[in-house]
Design a protein around this motif. Structure first.
Motif, PDB file in Angstrom:
ATOM      1  N   UNK A 152       0.829  -1.206   0.000  1.00 32.83           N
ATOM      2  CA  UNK A 152       0.000   0.000   0.000  1.00 32.83           C
ATOM      3  C   UNK A 152       0.862   1.255   0.000  1.00 32.83           C
ATOM      4  N   UNK A 153       1.865   1.306   0.876  1.00 29.33           N
ATOM      5  CA  UNK A 153       2.735   2.479   0.945  1.00 29.33           C
ATOM      6  C   UNK A 153       3.549   2.658  -0.332  1.00 29.33           C
ATOM      7  N   UNK A 154       4.030   1.557  -0.909  1.00 32.82           N
ATOM      8  CA  UNK A 154       4.778   1.650  -2.172  1.00 32.82           C
ATOM      9  C   UNK A 154       3.880   2.168  -3.296  1.00 32.82           C
ATOM     10  N   UNK A 155       2.647   1.689  -3.310  1.00 32.79           N
ATOM     11  CA  UNK A 155       1.707   2.160  -4.329  1.00 32.79           C
ATOM     12  C   UNK A 155       1.402   3.639  -4.181  1.00 32.79           C
ATOM     13  N   UNK A 156       1.198   4.090  -2.946  1.00 29.17           N
ATOM     14  CA  UNK A 156       0.919   5.510  -2.701  1.00 29.17           C
ATOM     15  C   UNK A 156       2.112   6.374  -3.077  1.00 29.17           C
ATOM     16  N   UNK A 157       3.324   5.887  -2.798  1.00 33.57           N
ATOM     17  CA  UNK A 157       4.524   6.654  -3.168  1.00 33.57           C
ATOM     18  C   UNK A 157       4.653   6.756  -4.686  1.00 33.57           C
ATOM     19  N   UNK A 158       4.371   5.654  -5.380  1.00 31.40           N
ATOM     20  CA  UNK A 158       4.429   5.680  -6.849  1.00 31.40           C
ATOM     21  C   UNK A 158       3.409   6.652  -7.415  1.00 31.40           C
ATOM     22  N   UNK A 159       2.208   6.597  -6.872  1.00 31.97           N
ATOM     23  CA  UNK A 159       1.153   7.507  -7.324  1.00 31.97           C
ATOM     24  C   UNK A 159       1.537   8.956  -7.043  1.00 31.97           C
ATOM     25  N   UNK A 160       2.185   9.190  -5.911  1.00 33.95           N
ATOM     26  CA  UNK A 160       2.612  10.552  -5.563  1.00 33.95           C
ATOM     27  C   UNK A 160       3.645  11.066  -6.562  1.00 33.95           C
ATOM     28  N   UNK A 161       4.532  10.191  -7.016  1.00 29.54           N
ATOM     29  CA  UNK A 161       5.520  10.590  -8.032  1.00 29.54           C
ATOM     30  C   UNK A 161       4.813  11.025  -9.311  1.00 29.54           C
ATOM     31  N   UNK A 162       3.792  10.251  -9.715  1.00 31.74           N
ATOM     32  CA  UNK A 162       3.033  10.617 -10.911  1.00 31.74           C
ATOM     33  C   UNK A 162       2.338  11.954 -10.764  1.00 31.74           C
ATOM     34  N   UNK A 163       1.806  12.232  -9.585  1.00 27.80           N
ATOM     35  CA  UNK A 163       1.120  13.502  -9.342  1.00 27.80           C
ATOM     36  C   UNK A 163       2.107  14.667  -9.326  1.00 27.80           C
ATOM     37  N   UNK A 164       3.289  14.445  -8.771  1.00 26.18           N
ATOM     38  CA  UNK A 164       4.311  15.497  -8.767  1.00 26.18           C
ATOM     39  C   UNK A 164       4.741  15.836 -10.193  1.00 26.18           C
ATOM     40  N   UNK A 165       4.931  14.806 -11.006  1.00 24.23           N
ATOM     41  CA  UNK A 165       5.286  15.042 -12.411  1.00 24.23           C
ATOM     42  C   UNK A 165       4.161  15.761 -13.140  1.00 24.23           C
ATOM     43  N   UNK A 166       2.927  15.446 -12.782  1.00 21.37           N
ATOM     44  CA  UNK A 166       1.783  16.142 -13.386  1.00 21.37           C
ATOM     45  C   UNK A 166       1.814  17.625 -13.036  1.00 21.37           C
ATOM     46  N   UNK A 167       2.201  17.954 -11.809  1.00 27.13           N
ATOM     47  CA  UNK A 167       2.293  19.351 -11.398  1.00 27.13           C
ATOM     48  C   UNK A 167       3.435  20.060 -12.122  1.00 27.13           C
ATOM     49  N   UNK A 168       4.539  19.344 -12.340  1.00 29.39           N
ATOM     50  CA  UNK A 168       5.650  19.920 -13.109  1.00 29.39           C
ATOM     51  C   UNK A 168       5.193  20.228 -14.528  1.00 29.39           C
ATOM     52  N   UNK A 169       4.429  19.304 -15.103  1.00 31.53           N
ATOM     53  CA  UNK A 169       3.879  19.510 -16.447  1.00 31.53           C
ATOM     54  C   UNK A 169       2.999  20.751 -16.479  1.00 31.53           C
ATOM     55  N   UNK A 170       2.142  20.895 -15.466  1.00 28.35           N
ATOM     56  CA  UNK A 170       1.263  22.058 -15.435  1.00 28.35           C
ATOM     57  C   UNK A 170       2.052  23.350 -15.235  1.00 28.35           C
TER      58      UNK A 170
END
Length: 331
Positions: A152-170
């Motif tokens: 669960x924690x590994x999945x949340x960390x991976x998802x957080x990386x994707x969201x951070x990259x999405x913010x960089x894109x924005x």
């Protein structure tokens, strides 16, 4: 409950109904305006409706694992598809507004032919990263009290990386959008017969919707920063976001709903010419029309805000009428 709280079924049902109504209106707009390129928004909305409906089902039966996994994945990843729709709309708008001599890196920082490929591709990467992370997190929860904490924690960390990259894109998108907003004020826009020719309003709507999607991503980043399973870390702001349900509705579902309403009210199909809302934009025709000043190759809508909107209806030659709008680049 698979969550640190007991999900509220009436709230999930109410949001599912709201999203369903907005989705129906979006489909009506899509076919009425024939804005075929805006399909990602419809796919995302369908995913949100299914996700919220599954959440309502899961809230009434906490042991229903398929509905839990469906709502967990769809509610997290669908906003990325909405962001892709905003990026595509911005790309079409830049193609429409930019004079021929400005279709270059020096004027726009990112030429219009690269706007959609760059931002949509970047968004697709973040989408798949989030999909991997949220899928791992969802499947780690087998039921109330039966959770694989490490997965669960590994999945949340991976998802957080994707969201951070999405913010960089924005952030990159915001810089390009602000630059375009500044430089485009000096440009003339071709006469048109669109229902609503004020393209500046569409530009603001795209940026407003993308901002709401990004603020939602910021909330999810904080939420996924909570360390699940460690009693010492179950306190503070991030744990509060993770362990309470209302932030998920206010900072996620409501923000996304508002962004969709903005794009429904200020729909690209209302503000862009007919040739710019097709499934595929014929960039060669657009370039040729801008370079030569002809309107035969492309259908520009009538801009009622211009002092002399229908220049070619007054017997002015096409080349002369459009020469001042799209001058040839000096070489």
């Amino acid at each position: 409950s698979p969550y640190p709280y007991c999900p509220n079924a009436p709230t999930a049902t109410a949001f599912a109904i709201l999203y369903l109504l907005v989705t129906i209106y979006a489909f009506i707009q899509y076919f009425r305006l024939k804005a075929w390129f805006f399909y990602w928004m419809l796919i995302a909305l369908l995913g949100e409706v299914i996700g919220l409906a599954a959440r309502a089902v899961m809230a009434k039966n906490l042991t229903n694992r398929p509905s839990f996994i469906a709502q967990y994945i769809l509610i997290i990843v669908c906003p990325s598809l909405m962001a892709a729709a905003c990026y595509m709309a911005f790309g079409r708008l830049v193609w429409y507004v930019s004079p021929y001599s400005k279709l270059n890196f020096r004027s726009l920082w990112v030429p219009p032919r690269w706007i959609t490929p760059i931002f949509v591709s970047f968004d697709a990467i973040t989408f798949f990263i989030q999909m991997v992370g949220v899928s791992a997190a969802a499947t780690a929860i087998h039921g109330p009290g039966d959770v694989n904490i490490d997965q669960l924690n590994n999945g949340l960390r991976t998802c957080k990386i994707g969201l951070i990259l999405q913010m960089v894109c924005f952030l990159f998108f915001a810089i390009i959008g602000m630059h375009f907003l500044i430089v485009s004020k000096r440009w003339s826009v071709p006469p048109s017969r669109a229902r609503k020719p004020r393209w500046q309003l569409l530009n603001l709507a795209i940026n407003a919707a993308a901002t709401l999607i990004t603020l939602r991503a910021l909330y999810r980043i904080f939420e996924f920063s909570a360390s699940v399973g460690s009693p010492d870390d179950q306190h503070g702001f991030t744990w509060y976001l993770y362990s309470n349900e209302w932030p998920a509705y206010v900072l996620d579902s409501l923000f996304i709903l508002l962004s969709v309403i903005v794009m429904n009210v200020i729909h690209p199909g209302e503000f862009l010419p007919e040739d710019f809302v097709h499934l595929r934009l014929n960039k060669k025709n657009v370039r040729r029309a801008k370079e030569t000043g002809e309107h035969n190759s492309i259908s520009y809508p009538m801009d009622r805000g211009r002092k002399n909107p229908d220049v070619y209806a007054q017997g002015v030659p096409q080349q002369q009428a459009y020469a001042h709008l799209y001058p040839r680049s000096r070489r």
